[in-house]
Design a protein around this motif. Sequence first.
Motif, PDB file in Angstrom:
ATOM      1  N   MET A   1     -26.156  50.362 -20.714  1.00  0.00           N
ATOM      2  CA  MET A   1     -26.881  50.523 -21.953  1.00  0.00           C
ATOM      3  C   MET A   1     -27.863  49.364 -22.126  1.00  0.00           C
ATOM      4  N   ASN A   2     -28.945  49.663 -22.791  1.00  0.00           N
ATOM      5  CA  ASN A   2     -29.975  48.662 -23.011  1.00  0.00           C
ATOM      6  C   ASN A   2     -29.892  48.144 -24.458  1.00  0.00           C
ATOM      7  N   TYR A   3     -30.901  47.432 -24.909  1.00  0.00           N
ATOM      8  CA  TYR A   3     -30.857  46.748 -26.198  1.00  0.00           C
ATOM      9  C   TYR A   3     -30.463  47.644 -27.365  1.00  0.00           C
ATOM     10  N   LEU A   4     -31.140  48.779 -27.518  1.00  0.00           N
ATOM     11  CA  LEU A   4     -30.897  49.625 -28.689  1.00  0.00           C
ATOM     12  C   LEU A   4     -29.458  50.111 -28.735  1.00  0.00           C
ATOM     13  N   ALA A   5     -28.954  50.602 -27.621  1.00  0.00           N
ATOM     14  CA  ALA A   5     -27.580  51.106 -27.605  1.00  0.00           C
ATOM     15  C   ALA A   5     -26.589  49.989 -27.896  1.00  0.00           C
ATOM     16  N   HIS A   6     -26.777  48.831 -27.298  1.00  0.00           N
ATOM     17  CA  HIS A   6     -25.855  47.721 -27.558  1.00  0.00           C
ATOM     18  C   HIS A   6     -25.877  47.321 -29.028  1.00  0.00           C
ATOM     19  N   LEU A   7     -27.056  47.277 -29.619  1.00  0.00           N
ATOM     20  CA  LEU A   7     -27.144  46.942 -31.045  1.00  0.00           C
ATOM     21  C   LEU A   7     -26.422  47.980 -31.887  1.00  0.00           C
ATOM     22  N   GLN A  13     -22.629  44.312 -38.835  1.00  0.00           N
ATOM     23  CA  GLN A  13     -22.766  42.984 -39.434  1.00  0.00           C
ATOM     24  C   GLN A  13     -23.769  42.131 -38.660  1.00  0.00           C
ATOM     25  N   PRO A  14     -24.400  41.163 -39.316  1.00  0.00           N
ATOM     26  CA  PRO A  14     -25.377  40.317 -38.609  1.00  0.00           C
ATOM     27  C   PRO A  14     -24.825  39.679 -37.330  1.00  0.00           C
ATOM     28  N   ALA A  15     -23.610  39.158 -37.378  1.00  0.00           N
ATOM     29  CA  ALA A  15     -23.033  38.549 -36.169  1.00  0.00           C
ATOM     30  C   ALA A  15     -22.817  39.592 -35.069  1.00  0.00           C
ATOM     31  N   ASP A  16     -22.462  40.827 -35.469  1.00  0.00           N
ATOM     32  CA  ASP A  16     -22.301  41.911 -34.501  1.00  0.00           C
ATOM     33  C   ASP A  16     -23.625  42.176 -33.794  1.00  0.00           C
ATOM     34  N   LEU A  17     -24.689  42.258 -34.576  1.00  0.00           N
ATOM     35  CA  LEU A  17     -26.005  42.550 -34.023  1.00  0.00           C
ATOM     36  C   LEU A  17     -26.471  41.419 -33.109  1.00  0.00           C
ATOM     37  N   LEU A  18     -26.313  40.187 -33.568  1.00  0.00           N
ATOM     38  CA  LEU A  18     -26.740  39.053 -32.743  1.00  0.00           C
ATOM     39  C   LEU A  18     -25.963  39.010 -31.433  1.00  0.00           C
ATOM     40  N   GLY A  19     -24.649  39.107 -31.510  1.00  0.00           N
ATOM     41  CA  GLY A  19     -23.833  39.065 -30.302  1.00  0.00           C
ATOM     42  C   GLY A  19     -24.125  40.216 -29.362  1.00  0.00           C
ATOM     43  N   SER A  20     -24.462  41.365 -29.932  1.00  0.00           N
ATOM     44  CA  SER A  20     -24.804  42.523 -29.111  1.00  0.00           C
ATOM     45  C   SER A  20     -26.034  42.255 -28.261  1.00  0.00           C
ATOM     46  N   LEU A  21     -26.992  41.533 -28.821  1.00  0.00           N
ATOM     47  CA  LEU A  21     -28.177  41.154 -28.042  1.00  0.00           C
ATOM     48  C   LEU A  21     -27.910  39.947 -27.161  1.00  0.00           C
ATOM     49  N   PRO A  35     -20.408  30.867 -32.757  1.00  0.00           N
ATOM     50  CA  PRO A  35     -19.379  31.192 -33.755  1.00  0.00           C
ATOM     51  C   PRO A  35     -18.481  32.331 -33.244  1.00  0.00           C
ATOM     52  N   ALA A  36     -17.239  32.343 -33.700  1.00  0.00           N
ATOM     53  CA  ALA A  36     -16.237  33.290 -33.194  1.00  0.00           C
ATOM     54  C   ALA A  36     -16.678  34.747 -33.322  1.00  0.00           C
ATOM     55  N   ASP A  37     -17.330  35.103 -34.448  1.00  0.00           N
ATOM     56  CA  ASP A  37     -17.727  36.506 -34.614  1.00  0.00           C
ATOM     57  C   ASP A  37     -18.850  36.906 -33.658  1.00  0.00           C
ATOM     58  N   ILE A  38     -19.736  35.970 -33.344  1.00  0.00           N
ATOM     59  CA  ILE A  38     -20.790  36.252 -32.367  1.00  0.00           C
ATOM     60  C   ILE A  38     -20.181  36.361 -30.971  1.00  0.00           C
ATOM     61  N   GLU A  39     -19.246  35.472 -30.654  1.00  0.00           N
ATOM     62  CA  GLU A  39     -18.586  35.553 -29.344  1.00  0.00           C
ATOM     63  C   GLU A  39     -17.804  36.860 -29.192  1.00  0.00           C
ATOM     64  N   ALA A  40     -17.204  37.328 -30.261  1.00  0.00           N
ATOM     65  CA  ALA A  40     -16.497  38.611 -30.204  1.00  0.00           C
ATOM     66  C   ALA A  40     -17.478  39.739 -29.886  1.00  0.00           C
ATOM     67  N   ALA A  41     -18.666  39.684 -30.452  1.00  0.00           N
ATOM     68  CA  ALA A  41     -19.680  40.714 -30.180  1.00  0.00           C
ATOM     69  C   ALA A  41     -20.207  40.602 -28.751  1.00  0.00           C
ATOM     70  N   ILE A  42     -20.329  39.388 -28.235  1.00  0.00           N
ATOM     71  CA  ILE A  42     -20.746  39.206 -26.833  1.00  0.00           C
ATOM     72  C   ILE A  42     -19.685  39.796 -25.912  1.00  0.00           C
ATOM     73  N   ARG A  43     -18.415  39.545 -26.230  1.00  0.00           N
ATOM     74  CA  ARG A  43     -17.322  40.109 -25.414  1.00  0.00           C
ATOM     75  C   ARG A  43     -17.356  41.641 -25.457  1.00  0.00           C
ATOM     76  N   LEU A  44     -17.615  42.202 -26.636  1.00  0.00           N
ATOM     77  CA  LEU A  44     -17.717  43.652 -26.749  1.00  0.00           C
ATOM     78  C   LEU A  44     -18.873  44.167 -25.894  1.00  0.00           C
ATOM     79  N   HIS A  45     -20.001  43.479 -25.923  1.00  0.00           N
ATOM     80  CA  HIS A  45     -21.144  43.852 -25.080  1.00  0.00           C
ATOM     81  C   HIS A  45     -20.707  43.925 -23.613  1.00  0.00           C
ATOM     82  N   ARG A  46     -19.988  42.925 -23.176  1.00  0.00           N
ATOM     83  CA  ARG A  46     -19.528  42.887 -21.776  1.00  0.00           C
ATOM     84  C   ARG A  46     -18.544  44.013 -21.478  1.00  0.00           C
TER      85      ARG A  46
END
Length: 193
Positions: A1-7, A13-21, A35-46
């Motif tokens: 998935m590319n940017y739009l799908a990941h977002l 939530q803002p942290a979800d969106l940031l971490g997704s990108l 921050p923990a919520d951004i890292e959680a979103a990065i992990r979800l992206h992965r």
Amino acid sequence: MNYLAHLHLGGPQPADLLGSLYGDFVKGPLQGRWPADIEAAIRLHRRIDAFTDSHPIVCQARMRFLKARRRYAGILLDVFFDHCLALHWADYAAEPLPAFTARVYALLASEAQLPGRLAELAPRMAQQDWLGSYRDFTVLERVLQGMQRRLSRPEGLDGALAELERLYEPLSNDFHALYPQLQDFARRHRGEP
């Protein structure tokens, strides 16, 4: 998935969106760098990337490409699937696409420090409406040209748009079969019912 799908999959939530990108721009172990919520979103992206890359529908979609281009099939599918999502956004999201993209662009503009290349890409992303412009299939030509400039073997994408056009219907069907499964996967990993 590319940017739009990941977002879209990452959460509202803002942290979800940031971490997704950030997931495309932050490599290696996280270990409290964000921050923990951004890292959680990065992990979800992965996790989404791993789930998608090994999914039977994606494996089938890769095999649709000419053998000589399969090395690039993952890149092409990422871009094409974002096209499908943007084109059929209302089937998968309650918030209108222009409102969603405006919210993402505003969030990126408000961030003082974006990681790596995202800091230089974010203003262009907003100015050229990268996320919303994916609705238009012809925009993919510009996207693929940009990708070619970053590849060590750019000739591998020569003729890719014509191949995507030839495969448009079966790849669209693949997307529509896959995306609801991705939404369920992302919801479960965000801890939502």
